[in-house]
Motif scaffolding. Structure first.
Motif, PDB file in Angstrom:
ATOM      1  N   VAL A  73       0.845  -1.201   0.000  1.00 13.42           N
ATOM      2  CA  VAL A  73       0.000   0.000   0.000  1.00 13.42           C
ATOM      3  C   VAL A  73       0.879   1.250   0.000  1.00 13.42           C
ATOM      4  O   VAL A  73       1.838   1.342   0.774  1.00 13.42           O
ATOM      5  N   VAL A  74       0.504   2.214  -0.826  1.00 11.48           N
ATOM      6  CA  VAL A  74       1.118   3.539  -0.853  1.00 11.48           C
ATOM      7  C   VAL A  74       0.053   4.526  -0.382  1.00 11.48           C
ATOM      8  O   VAL A  74      -1.039   4.572  -0.951  1.00 11.48           O
ATOM      9  N   VAL A  75       0.360   5.269   0.687  1.00 15.31           N
ATOM     10  CA  VAL A  75      -0.562   6.270   1.225  1.00 15.31           C
ATOM     11  C   VAL A  75       0.085   7.637   1.053  1.00 15.31           C
ATOM     12  O   VAL A  75       1.184   7.867   1.546  1.00 15.31           O
ATOM     13  N   ASN A  76      -0.628   8.524   0.348  1.00 16.53           N
ATOM     14  CA  ASN A  76      -0.105   9.864   0.090  1.00 16.53           C
ATOM     15  C   ASN A  76      -0.939  10.898   0.820  1.00 16.53           C
ATOM     16  O   ASN A  76      -2.143  11.000   0.616  1.00 16.53           O
ATOM     17  N   LYS A  77      -0.282  11.689   1.690  1.00 22.85           N
ATOM     18  CA  LYS A  77      -0.943  12.793   2.394  1.00 22.85           C
ATOM     19  C   LYS A  77      -0.804  14.048   1.543  1.00 22.85           C
ATOM     20  O   LYS A  77       0.302  14.441   1.177  1.00 22.85           O
ATOM     21  N   TRP A  78      -1.953  14.672   1.245  1.00 26.80           N
ATOM     22  CA  TRP A  78      -1.971  15.815   0.348  1.00 26.80           C
ATOM     23  C   TRP A  78      -3.042  16.817   0.780  1.00 26.80           C
ATOM     24  O   TRP A  78      -3.882  16.513   1.609  1.00 26.80           O
ATOM     25  N   ALA A  79      -2.999  17.990   0.170  1.00 28.20           N
ATOM     26  CA  ALA A  79      -4.029  19.010   0.336  1.00 28.20           C
ATOM     27  C   ALA A  79      -4.102  19.812  -0.953  1.00 28.20           C
ATOM     28  O   ALA A  79      -3.088  20.014  -1.627  1.00 28.20           O
ATOM     29  N   SER A  80      -5.292  20.283  -1.282  1.00 31.32           N
ATOM     30  CA  SER A  80      -5.471  21.018  -2.538  1.00 31.32           C
ATOM     31  C   SER A  80      -4.733  22.356  -2.537  1.00 31.32           C
ATOM     32  O   SER A  80      -4.368  22.859  -3.592  1.00 31.32           O
ATOM     33  N   TRP A  81      -4.479  22.929  -1.367  1.00 33.03           N
ATOM     34  CA  TRP A  81      -3.790  24.221  -1.260  1.00 33.03           C
ATOM     35  C   TRP A  81      -2.273  24.083  -1.259  1.00 33.03           C
ATOM     36  O   TRP A  81      -1.557  25.071  -1.311  1.00 33.03           O
ATOM     37  N   PRO A  84       3.562  21.868  -3.358  1.00 36.41           N
ATOM     38  CA  PRO A  84       4.322  20.655  -3.658  1.00 36.41           C
ATOM     39  C   PRO A  84       3.416  19.447  -3.926  1.00 36.41           C
ATOM     40  O   PRO A  84       3.761  18.585  -4.741  1.00 36.41           O
ATOM     41  N   CYS A  85       2.262  19.395  -3.271  1.00 37.31           N
ATOM     42  CA  CYS A  85       1.307  18.307  -3.530  1.00 37.31           C
ATOM     43  C   CYS A  85       0.801  18.399  -4.967  1.00 37.31           C
ATOM     44  O   CYS A  85       0.693  17.389  -5.673  1.00 37.31           O
ATOM     45  N   ARG A  86       0.504  19.599  -5.391  1.00 40.60           N
ATOM     46  CA  ARG A  86       0.033  19.815  -6.765  1.00 40.60           C
ATOM     47  C   ARG A  86       1.120  19.431  -7.773  1.00 40.60           C
ATOM     48  O   ARG A  86       0.818  18.897  -8.839  1.00 40.60           O
ATOM     49  N   LEU A  87       2.367  19.706  -7.423  1.00 39.71           N
ATOM     50  CA  LEU A  87       3.489  19.346  -8.295  1.00 39.71           C
ATOM     51  C   LEU A  87       3.564  17.836  -8.497  1.00 39.71           C
ATOM     52  O   LEU A  87       3.794  17.365  -9.607  1.00 39.71           O
ATOM     53  N   GLU A  88       3.343  17.073  -7.432  1.00 33.77           N
ATOM     54  CA  GLU A  88       3.507  15.623  -7.547  1.00 33.77           C
ATOM     55  C   GLU A  88       2.247  14.894  -8.007  1.00 33.77           C
ATOM     56  O   GLU A  88       2.321  13.706  -8.348  1.00 33.77           O
ATOM     57  N   PHE A  89       1.096  15.550  -8.041  1.00 36.30           N
ATOM     58  CA  PHE A  89      -0.146  14.861  -8.373  1.00 36.30           C
ATOM     59  C   PHE A  89      -0.096  14.140  -9.723  1.00 36.30           C
ATOM     60  O   PHE A  89      -0.546  12.995  -9.820  1.00 36.30           O
ATOM     61  N   PHE A 148       3.776  18.525   4.289  1.00 30.10           N
ATOM     62  CA  PHE A 148       3.094  18.063   3.080  1.00 30.10           C
ATOM     63  C   PHE A 148       4.052  18.110   1.909  1.00 30.10           C
ATOM     64  O   PHE A 148       4.865  19.021   1.851  1.00 30.10           O
ATOM     65  N   PRO A 149       3.929  17.244   0.966  1.00 34.12           N
ATOM     66  CA  PRO A 149       3.259  15.956   1.019  1.00 34.12           C
ATOM     67  C   PRO A 149       4.129  14.922   1.724  1.00 34.12           C
ATOM     68  O   PRO A 149       5.346  15.092   1.808  1.00 34.12           O
ATOM     69  N   HIS A 164       8.423   8.859   2.685  1.00 32.89           N
ATOM     70  CA  HIS A 164       9.069   9.860   1.835  1.00 32.89           C
ATOM     71  C   HIS A 164       8.452  11.218   2.120  1.00 32.89           C
ATOM     72  O   HIS A 164       7.243  11.400   1.976  1.00 32.89           O
ATOM     73  N   ALA A 165       9.273  12.178   2.514  1.00 28.84           N
ATOM     74  CA  ALA A 165       8.802  13.540   2.750  1.00 28.84           C
ATOM     75  C   ALA A 165       9.097  14.383   1.529  1.00 28.84           C
ATOM     76  O   ALA A 165      10.178  14.307   0.952  1.00 28.84           O
ATOM     77  N   GLY A 166       8.128  15.169   1.124  1.00 23.28           N
ATOM     78  CA  GLY A 166       8.289  16.031  -0.036  1.00 23.28           C
ATOM     79  C   GLY A 166       7.673  15.418  -1.273  1.00 23.28           C
ATOM     80  O   GLY A 166       7.234  14.271  -1.267  1.00 23.28           O
TER      81      GLY A 166
END
Length: 186
Positions: A73-81, A84-89, A148-149, A164-166
């Motif tokens: 399982v891969v769990v990714n913590k993200w937020a729309s704001w 860096p989360c938007r970069l990796e999406f 995040f992320p 993994h951070a970032g």
């Protein structure tokens, strides 16, 4: 002048990494569904909830992780704001579509407004659901720090084996960590 050059160099490095290891286009929802057809039952259940923000708190999230035992399982913590989360999406979109028959993916939508998160997912569909985590209580259950992320990797027995951070800025980097820590060839 010196700091401007350093900033420009950093921008060039970041942009160079963004396109490496995969196409720049993320697959749409229909392409993701086609790629994931025939997935094992537990993983198909995730794909059936693609792009949804699920509630239920800690009990629902931990029950889902237990139900996924037998699968990495891969769990990714993200937020729309989160920039860096938007970069990796797009990386998550592509790799989840490619690996989703062998690896379970889940999102933790933390400290985010539900309407903003749903709006973001409409324009950036993923093949898996995210759990709503407004206070980061779910994040705490998987020992995710406040930043995040964050991407957690759980082996098939349910043990956290890597964090993994970032942001992941290339498909190759995420796929490499899946190979290295979850022992799944992509």
């Amino acid at each position: 002048m010196r700091s401007a050059r350093a900033l420009l160099a950093l921008g060039v490095v970041l942009l160079a990494g963004c396109g490496s290891g995969g196409s720049s286009q993320a697959p749409g929802a229909a392409a993701q569904q086609r790629a994931l057809a025939g997935a094992p039952r537990e993983l198909a259940a995730l794909h059936a909830q693609a792009n949804q923000i699920l509630g239920g708190g800690v009990p629902a999230f931990t029950a889902r992780l237990r139900a996924l035992r037998g699968h990495p399982v891969v769990v990714n913590k993200w937020a729309s704001w989160c920039a860096p989360c938007r970069l990796e999406f797009p990386v998550l979109q592509r790799v989840a579509a490619r690996a989703g028959k062998r690896v379970a993916f889940l999102g933790l939508n933390a400290r985010d407004d539900g309407a903003s998160a749903r709006r973001y997912l409409r324009s950036h569909p993923v093949s898996y659901p995210s759990y709503r985590d407004p206070t980061q209580a779910l994040s705490s259950t998987v020992s995710a720090p406040q930043g995040f992320p964050i991407t957690d990797f759980f082996d098939a027995t349910g043990h956290l084996v890597f964090q993994h951070a970032g942001p992941y800025v290339s498909d190759a980097a995420l796929a490499g960590d899946i190979r290295k820590y979850l022992h799944v060839a992509l």
